[in-house]
Design a protein around this motif. Sequence first.
Motif, PDB file in Angstrom:
ATOM      1  N   PHE A   1     -24.042 -69.284  16.801  1.00  0.00           N
ATOM      2  CA  PHE A   1     -23.461 -68.259  16.081  1.00  0.00           C
ATOM      3  C   PHE A   1     -24.037 -66.837  17.219  1.00  0.00           C
ATOM      4  N   PHE A   2     -25.523 -67.444  17.342  1.00  0.00           N
ATOM      5  CA  PHE A   2     -25.769 -65.754  18.199  1.00  0.00           C
ATOM      6  C   PHE A   2     -24.667 -65.551  19.795  1.00  0.00           C
ATOM      7  N   ILE A   3     -24.127 -66.716  20.262  1.00  0.00           N
ATOM      8  CA  ILE A   3     -23.421 -66.730  21.816  1.00  0.00           C
ATOM      9  C   ILE A   3     -21.874 -65.772  20.833  1.00  0.00           C
ATOM     10  N   TYR A   4     -21.464 -66.508  19.668  1.00  0.00           N
ATOM     11  CA  TYR A   4     -20.485 -66.034  18.630  1.00  0.00           C
ATOM     12  C   TYR A   4     -20.040 -64.836  18.258  1.00  0.00           C
ATOM     13  N   GLU A   5     -21.189 -64.504  17.825  1.00  0.00           N
ATOM     14  CA  GLU A   5     -21.356 -63.037  17.905  1.00  0.00           C
ATOM     15  C   GLU A   5     -21.895 -62.231  18.264  1.00  0.00           C
ATOM     16  N   LYS A   6     -22.451 -62.016  19.452  1.00  0.00           N
ATOM     17  CA  LYS A   6     -22.750 -61.471  20.435  1.00  0.00           C
ATOM     18  C   LYS A   6     -22.725 -59.672  20.133  1.00  0.00           C
ATOM     19  N   LYS A   7     -21.703 -59.769  20.089  1.00  0.00           N
ATOM     20  CA  LYS A   7     -21.471 -57.646  19.603  1.00  0.00           C
ATOM     21  C   LYS A   7     -21.944 -57.119  18.393  1.00  0.00           C
ATOM     22  N   HIS A   8     -22.195 -57.832  17.219  1.00  0.00           N
ATOM     23  CA  HIS A   8     -22.836 -57.631  16.602  1.00  0.00           C
ATOM     24  C   HIS A   8     -24.325 -57.646  16.777  1.00  0.00           C
ATOM     25  N   LEU A   9     -24.665 -58.256  17.876  1.00  0.00           N
ATOM     26  CA  LEU A   9     -26.494 -58.797  17.439  1.00  0.00           C
ATOM     27  C   LEU A   9     -26.918 -57.708  18.928  1.00  0.00           C
TER      28      LEU A   9
END
Length: 400
Positions: free
Chosen positions: A378-386
């Motif tokens: 999830f952190f790699i997939y949603e990197k732009k939000h994190l």
Amino acid sequence: MLITFFALFPLMLALPFGMDIFVPAVPSITQQFHSTDAMMQMTLNLFMLTTGVIQLWIGPFSDAKGRVLPALVCAFGFTVGCLVCAYSQSISTLILGRIIQAMGAGGLLMLGNAIARDLYSGDELAKVYSGLNGVVAFSPLLAPFIGAYLDVYFGWQSTFLILLLIPALVITVYFPILGETLPHARRINITGHILNRYSDIIRNKTFLLYTLSGCFGMSYFYIFCTISPVIILKLLHLPELVYGYYFAFMGASFMLGSILCAAVVSRLGIYKTCLLGFMISFTGGLWALIWHCLYGLSINNFVYPMLLMGIGGVFNMGAGGAGAMTPFGHLSGSAAALSQSMRFLFAGFIGLIIAHFIQSVLPLAVPAIVFSLFGLFFFIYEKKHLIVKLTSKDHSFIVH
């Protein structure tokens, strides 16, 4: 600042000691009440779940009524809970006492953090928080030793009676030294908008993912806490008086992880620190799994991998807690309460699931592996939000 820390010490002590000092006595209580391991797990799981729920209420309540009245109510509730537990004659009464005890302990913990925010900000607040968090880390290093000694020589009831010192300290230390720290001008009326506020916060993807990181991290510590009396005392048949020594591995991992996390996050940032935490926890879980498959259950393959899982868990809790606050300014208090509450609720829910499967280290190893893989994905997939950066100038968080 030292006086403030001294005054808040008993408020922060109630929750960790209320959990840790009781754990060594779980097998003897199970035997006395002719109960099951799964039923005894309810005394731990409902404690965590109640703590999570009460924090959602006590924060807004104290914002409206000040800090003194809620602290008095929570100290009284903790006292009642301890007495009900100590004099319980059945497992159902013990569970009821633990729920009441958790309401008081969870409220006192939240109030300790709120009072610190009343008095300090910026670097000074960070220093106070560091000291108060040290109380939480201190508990697993000492409380199990005390609990085991009391259970062996004075009976399990004494593990609850000694906790009455905590509300006594709240009355004799906190109230005279600090008193009310939230003036009427800064109080906020409780309205129906609180639920809407929480709803808006939880829908924020940055908040949700970083809070999930913290949930995963806390679950490792809680799982270790709940399964350790069964594994160490019942399955491995080790003496109760040495239980505290092995339980201290959890406390050591918490303290070491806290020290390392502070250094790592300043160099890697919040996002990469969470990723590193997932990888460390995954390594610890995989280590425990392989060790178990090759050699079966032993004390070494229970406590040593926990060092890695614990360090990784602290990385995810520390960096995840900071990252969850990034989208919010004036709502940071509500976001902090919701994030912390979700951690306790998640840990308690996981405890309910594993309660019937405590026969090896797998209830600890498998979640560490699965949660870490989910976190990495999830952190790699949603990197732009994190991607979050901590600016050294104003110590605020910025989301890119």
